[in-house]
Design an enzyme around this catalytic site. Structure first.
Site, mmCIF file in Angstrom:
data_model
loop_
_atom_site.group_PDB
_atom_site.id
_atom_site.type_symbol
_atom_site.label_atom_id
_atom_site.label_comp_id
_atom_site.label_asym_id
_atom_site.label_seq_id
_atom_site.Cartn_x
_atom_site.Cartn_y
_atom_site.Cartn_z
ATOM 1 N N THR A 1 -64.797 53.375 111.884
ATOM 2 C CA THR A 1 -64.647 54.527 110.947
ATOM 3 C C THR A 1 -63.336 54.501 110.305
ATOM 4 O OG1 THR A 1 -64.862 56.757 111.284
ATOM 5 C CG2 THR A 1 -63.483 55.730 112.772
ATOM 6 N N LYS B 1 -59.574 59.967 108.999
ATOM 7 C CA LYS B 1 -59.508 61.045 107.758
ATOM 8 C C LYS B 1 -58.471 62.086 108.190
ATOM 9 C CE LYS B 1 -64.232 59.659 106.632
ATOM 10 N NZ LYS B 1 -64.239 58.613 107.915
ATOM 11 N N GLY C 1 -65.678 49.503 102.184
ATOM 12 C CA GLY C 1 -65.997 50.568 101.128
ATOM 13 C C GLY C 1 -66.753 49.919 99.834
ATOM 14 N N GLU D 1 -69.618 41.399 98.430
ATOM 15 C CA GLU D 1 -70.940 42.130 98.489
ATOM 16 C C GLU D 1 -71.404 42.056 96.844
ATOM 17 O OE1 GLU D 1 -71.151 45.855 100.441
ATOM 18 O OE2 GLU D 1 -68.768 45.791 100.863
#
Length: 285
Positions: A113, A116, A210, A240
Site C-alpha cells: 500500500t 497517504k 503505479g 508493464e
C-alpha cells in the site's frame, strides 16, 4: 497482482523456521489494499460511511463485470482511494482483505500500500500505516508453526488446506510492503523508505508501482538504493508497457522481485532469466 501457487523462493521475505520450498502452497505476492478492497457494494458502503459522494461514472467503475484497459484500472484505483478516506475505512478494508485470504487458504501474503496523508481528516502517512497494521490484527506475528505442515500437491485445490492450529482455513501470515507511487517525487519516495524502517518485522520491503506511463526511473532510484541499505527488500513493477531504457535500468538494479515484465526484448528476457530474479504476475490481467 493476486494470489500465486508457488514455492517460498518467489517471495522477497521468508520467515525464520519455514522450509525453503513447499511442494505446493498458496501465496499472495504484492496484493494491493486498493484493488483488494471489498466488493462493489462494500465499497459503496464505505463511501457512504465516509461521506464521499460518488458520481455515476465512479459508481459504474466499481462494477467488476465490465472489461477494462490499463487506464480504466488506474481510474478504478483512484475511485477506491477516494472511498478509503478515513483511518477507520483503511483498517476495515485491510481486515476484509485478510479475511478473504484466510477463506482462500492463503498461508502467506504480502500486502502493499502507498502511505497517504489527508490532514483534513487527521491522517498522516505514519497513522495510515498504523491503521493498516491494526487491520492486520496480529497476522504479521503469527507463530511459524502454523505454516510448517506439508501441503498436498493439488491444483486447483478442492478445499482450503488444513491448519495445524485451528483447522480450516489456516491463519495467514501477513507482511507489509510500502509502495512508492510513480507519480511521487524523489523526496516523497525517500520519506516512504524512511517510514518503512520504523516498522521492523511488520514492514519487510519497498515496492515501486503505479501508472507505468508516468515518471522517470532516476526519480526513485536513490530511494530504492536507500531501502536496500536499510535492509529492506525491494520489488519493482517493471516493463508493464514498452519502455526499453527503463527496463534496462530496472534489471540492472537487481531487485529482489519484479512484477509483470510483460514487455521485454529477447535480450532483456535472457538477462532476467540469467539473474534468476523471481517475477510476480497475474495471468488473467
Amino acid at each position: 497482482s493476486g494470489q500465486r501457487r508457488c514455492g517460498w523462493k518467489a517471495t522477497g521475505f521468508r520467515p525464520a523456521g519455514i522450509p525453503p520450498i513447499f511442494k505446493s502452497c498458496n501465496l499472495g505476492l504484492g496484493l494491493d489494499v486498493a484493488p483488494s478492497a471489498p466488493n462493489p457494494r462494500g465499497r459503496r458502503r464505505l463511501a457512504h460511511a465516509g461521506g464521499v459522494a460518488l458520481s455515476e461514472d465512479e459508481t459504474a467503475a466499481l462494477r467488476l463485470s465490465q472489461p477494462r484497459d490499463l487506464s480504466d484500472c488506474f481510474g478504478l484505483f483512484d475511485v477506491i482511494h477516494r472511498v478509503t478516506t478515513t483511518l477507520d475505512a483503511v483498517e476495515e478494508v485491510t481486515r476484509e482483505v485478510v479475511a478473504d485470504a484466510a477463506r482462500d487458504g492463503v498461508l502467506y501474503f504480502e500486502l502493499r500500500t502507498t502511505p497517504k496523508a489527508r490532514l483534513d481528516v487527521g491522517m498522516t502517512k505514519h497513522s495510515y500505516v498504523q491503521a493498516v497494521l491494526r487491520g492486520l490484527g496480529g497476522h504479521t506475528r503469527i507463530p511459524t508453526g502454523a505454516h510448517t505442515a506439508p501441503l498436498p500437491v493439488q491444483w486447483p485445490p478442492s478445499s482450503p488446506p488444513p491448519s495445524p492450529l485451528l483447522g480450516s482455513p489456516p491463519l495467514p501470515l501477513v507482511k507489509l510492503l510500502l509502495s512508492i507511487d510513480r507519480r511521487e517525487g524523489a523526496d516523497a519516495a525517500m520519506d516512504t523508505v524512511e517510514l518503512a524502517a520504523k516498522f521492523p518485522g511488520d514492514v519487510v520491503g519497498i515496492d515501486l508501482s503505479g501508472n507505468p506511463t508516468v515518471g522517470a526511473w532516476a526519480t526513485w532510484a536513490p530511494a530504492l538504493a536507500r531501502a536496500r541499505a536499510l535492509g529492506l527488500r525491494v520489488t519493482i513493477h517493471a516493463a508493464e508497457v514498452p519502455s526499453p531504457a527503463e527496463a534496462d535500468a530496472m534489471l540492472a538494479f537487481g531487485a529482489d522481485r519484479l512484477g509483470h515484465c510483460c514487455c521485454l526484448s529477447s535480450a532483456q528476457a535472457d538477462a532476467l532469466l540469467a539473474a534468476q530474479t523471481p517475477v510476480e504476475l497475474c495471468l488473467t490481467s
